[in-house]
Design an enzyme around this catalytic site. Structure first.
Site, PDB file in Angstrom:
ATOM      1  N   GLU A 136      -2.363  -9.165   4.141  1.00 23.08           N
ATOM      2  CA  GLU A 136      -1.980  -8.946   5.313  1.00 23.08           C
ATOM      3  C   GLU A 136      -3.821  -9.326   6.246  1.00 23.08           C
ATOM      4  O   GLU A 136      -3.501 -10.397   7.543  1.00 23.08           O
ATOM      5  CB  GLU A 136      -1.162  -8.155   6.782  1.00 23.08           C
ATOM      6  CG  GLU A 136      -1.976  -7.027   6.987  1.00 23.08           C
ATOM      7  CD  GLU A 136      -1.609  -6.325   5.676  1.00 23.08           C
ATOM      8  OE1 GLU A 136      -1.619  -4.700   6.046  1.00 23.08           O
ATOM      9  OE2 GLU A 136      -1.440  -6.731   4.512  1.00 23.08           O
TER      10      GLU A 136
ATOM     11  N   CYS B 112       0.477  -1.572  -0.175  1.00 21.86           N
ATOM     12  CA  CYS B 112       0.161  -0.401  -0.059  1.00 21.86           C
ATOM     13  C   CYS B 112       0.870   1.124   0.176  1.00 21.86           C
ATOM     14  O   CYS B 112       1.778   1.724  -0.891  1.00 21.86           O
ATOM     15  CB  CYS B 112      -0.527   0.020   1.334  1.00 21.86           C
ATOM     16  SG  CYS B 112      -2.234   1.491   1.144  1.00 21.86           S
TER      17      CYS B 112
ATOM     18  N   HIS C 275      -3.807  -4.794   0.984  1.00 22.12           N
ATOM     19  CA  HIS C 275      -3.073  -5.238   2.631  1.00 22.12           C
ATOM     20  C   HIS C 275      -2.852  -7.780   2.608  1.00 22.12           C
ATOM     21  O   HIS C 275      -4.315  -7.552   2.067  1.00 22.12           O
ATOM     22  CB  HIS C 275      -3.903  -4.937   3.653  1.00 22.12           C
ATOM     23  CG  HIS C 275      -3.922  -3.409   3.801  1.00 22.12           C
ATOM     24  ND1 HIS C 275      -2.673  -3.165   4.478  1.00 22.12           N
ATOM     25  CD2 HIS C 275      -4.459  -2.960   3.206  1.00 22.12           C
ATOM     26  CE1 HIS C 275      -2.825  -1.945   3.942  1.00 22.12           C
ATOM     27  NE2 HIS C 275      -3.437  -1.266   3.523  1.00 22.12           N
TER      28      HIS C 275
END
Length: 509
Positions: A169, A79, A167
């Protein structure tokens, strides 16, 4: 020394989650502020640039000298990290026409990119950005896109430098863990050898070298962190570790004796100190929650200090500090996460003139539990719900007295035992009963009663930062309510708290 991946933190709320996902792959990683890059030695296999609440276009945006790492290590920009790579190296980042937040479908357009090895051509990912990469430098190759974001991912030609606009994660990115694995294992070459067993072996050797024949004192709470820290130290130095368990009168029913017995049966050298009357005397007449916390904290330090200095030749103070405490106590110079100072990271040692040893300072909470299992700690300790440091002192709302604590201990015991018997305890992050400072009218038999109200609290969470109230079956609540009212004289009404965090907090005080 283990291989490691360095995560440079630009203040994203997800930075710790990146680290946890990589640790789950049995790869060791560390988080460092973007402006405090550690020594990058031969153990470093790759670098990840986190997201940020800033825009790279902001005047005071966090910046990095990329040439310290570019071309020397594999790099993954996530990002903000991807936008930083593009903007710094000659591309252009502009405000998005529409702020993209939430689920999006990523389409891989270049399968020669090793980051997308065995990733579906179309995969759900999580976006959270107000800027977009409008133009990439000439030596960048676009590797994935979404309907609204042309530069969903890129690679620098001839380099192991990658950027992704989403993202990986967060669990909403369905193949995010696989993408992270492709980076840390295939691209960085990490061998996935960082396991609970390897951590125990390495830590025990390090502790033996550090401590030698010195004596260490540690305050036990019965919670997961202090228990695992104690077991690691015990394995390293045996009887040179002395544990002190203070009964402040604010523990759960029978907890003092049960914790003492558990640790003594594991071979630990534990001293139990009943200081409950001292705490009750100081808390008499006090109703303000913050004042109660300060009194309980101050008295604990005083009692612990007195007991520690009864042990001869102590040079070290053992603490159960864990990695989030360490990260959150280091300022990143302005990013999003609220920086707070934890009692385990400062405060206690200065007052006691001991050196500090923190065997868990590299671990997240879930890793602490896995290490505890490796050390043979019983599940009754490892799976224990978080319990506030001030104990029942902040669950007895208003003035704390022995009688009111005893009432709450009985009600709480019925509630927690009921959770265990119903198979619900391990589904819940934290549960407890709260004694309210109000009385209500009731009827028992032919008699009118005017007794206390108890509130039950149970929440689900992953880290305690946010929490949802647990949706109990009605028959469970009915059974627990009846048991508490029938068996605890002094309580005639039970209510259930259905507030989530935010806006409420988990504890009432």
């Amino acid at each position: 020394m283990h291989q490691k991946v360095i995560i440079l933190d630009f203040g994203s709320q997800y930075t710790q989650l990146i680290a946890r996902r990589i640790r789950e792959l049995n790869v060791y990683c560390e988080i460092h502020p973007f402006n405090r890059i550690p020594k990058l030695d031969s153990t470093v296999k790759g670098v990840i640039l986190s997201g940020s609440p800033y825009s790279v276009r902001d005047y005071n945006a966090p910046m990095l000298n990329l040439y310290e790492i570019k071309g020397k290590f594999p790099i993954l920009g996530i990002c903000y990290g991807a936008q930083l790579l593009s903007q710094t190296l000659g591309g252009e980042v502009l405000p998005s026409a529409i702020r993209e937040y939430g689920r999006a479908t990523l389409e891989v357009v270049d399968y020669s990119c090793p980051l997308f090895k065995e990733i579906a051509q179309k995969s759900q990912v999580w976006m959270s950005h107000g800027d977009t990469i409008a133009r990439v430098p000439d030596n960048f190759k676009i590797t994935a896109s979404t309907v609204d974001v042309k530069v969903g991912a890129f690679q620098i030609l001839g380099e192991q430098t990658y950027g992704i606009q989403f993202h990986p994660e967060v669990y909403h990115s369905v193949e995010g863990s696989k993408i992270l694995k492709n980076f840390v294992v295939d691209i960085c070459g990490c061998d996935q050898s960082w396991t609970p067993a390897s951590f125990v072996d390495d830590t025990v050797l390090t502790l033996r070298s550090m401590l030698g024949n010195d004596r260490v004192v540690l305050g036990l709470s019965g919670g997961v962190d202090s228990s695992v820290a104690a077991m690691l130290l015990h394995r390293a130095i045996g009887k040179n570790l002395s544990c002190i368990f203070v009964d402040n009168g604010l523990l759960r029913k029978n907890e003092f004796s049960q914790v003492l017995e558990s640790f003594q049966s594991l071979g630990l050298n534990v001293v139990g100190v009943d200081a409950s009357q001292r705490f009750y005397q100081q808390l008499k007449g006090i109703t303000d929650p913050e004042q109660k916390r300060k009194i309980i904290g101050r008295l604990f330090i005083e009692v612990f200090d007195e007991e520690a200095h009864k042990i001869s030749d102590v040079k070290w103070l053992g603490q159960g500090t864990i990695y989030p405490d360490v990260i959150e106590s280091v300022s990143v110079n302005g990013p999003s996460a609220t920086i707070k100072s934890h009692h385990n990271v400062g405060g206690l040692p200065e007052k006691m003139n001991f050196k500090v040893v923190e065997p868990l300072r590299l671990l997240f909470k879930d890793e602490v539990r896995r290490v505890g299992r490796e050390l043979g700690l019983p599940l009754s300790i490892l799976n224990r719900h978080p319990f506030p440091g001030p104990g029942l002192g902040i669950r007895v709302l208003g003035e704390v007295s022995p009688d009111r604590v005893a009432l709450l201990q009985e009600a709480d015991h019925i509630y927690i035992q009921g959770l265990r018997e119903a198979g619900l305890y391990d589904k819940i992050w934290q549960a407890g009963a709260i004694l309210l400072p109000v009385q209500s009218v009731g009827v028992m038999g032919d008699e009118r009663t005017y007794e206390y109200v108890v509130a039950l609290r149970a929440v689900t969470s992953t880290d305690g930062m946010t929490a949802d109230w647990y949706h109990f079956p009605y028959d469970f609540l009915a059974r627990i309510s009846n048991e508490i009212i029938n068996r605890v004289k002094g309580i005639n009404r039970v209510v259930y708290d259905i507030s989530s965090k935010p806006p409420a907090t988990i504890e009432w005080e």
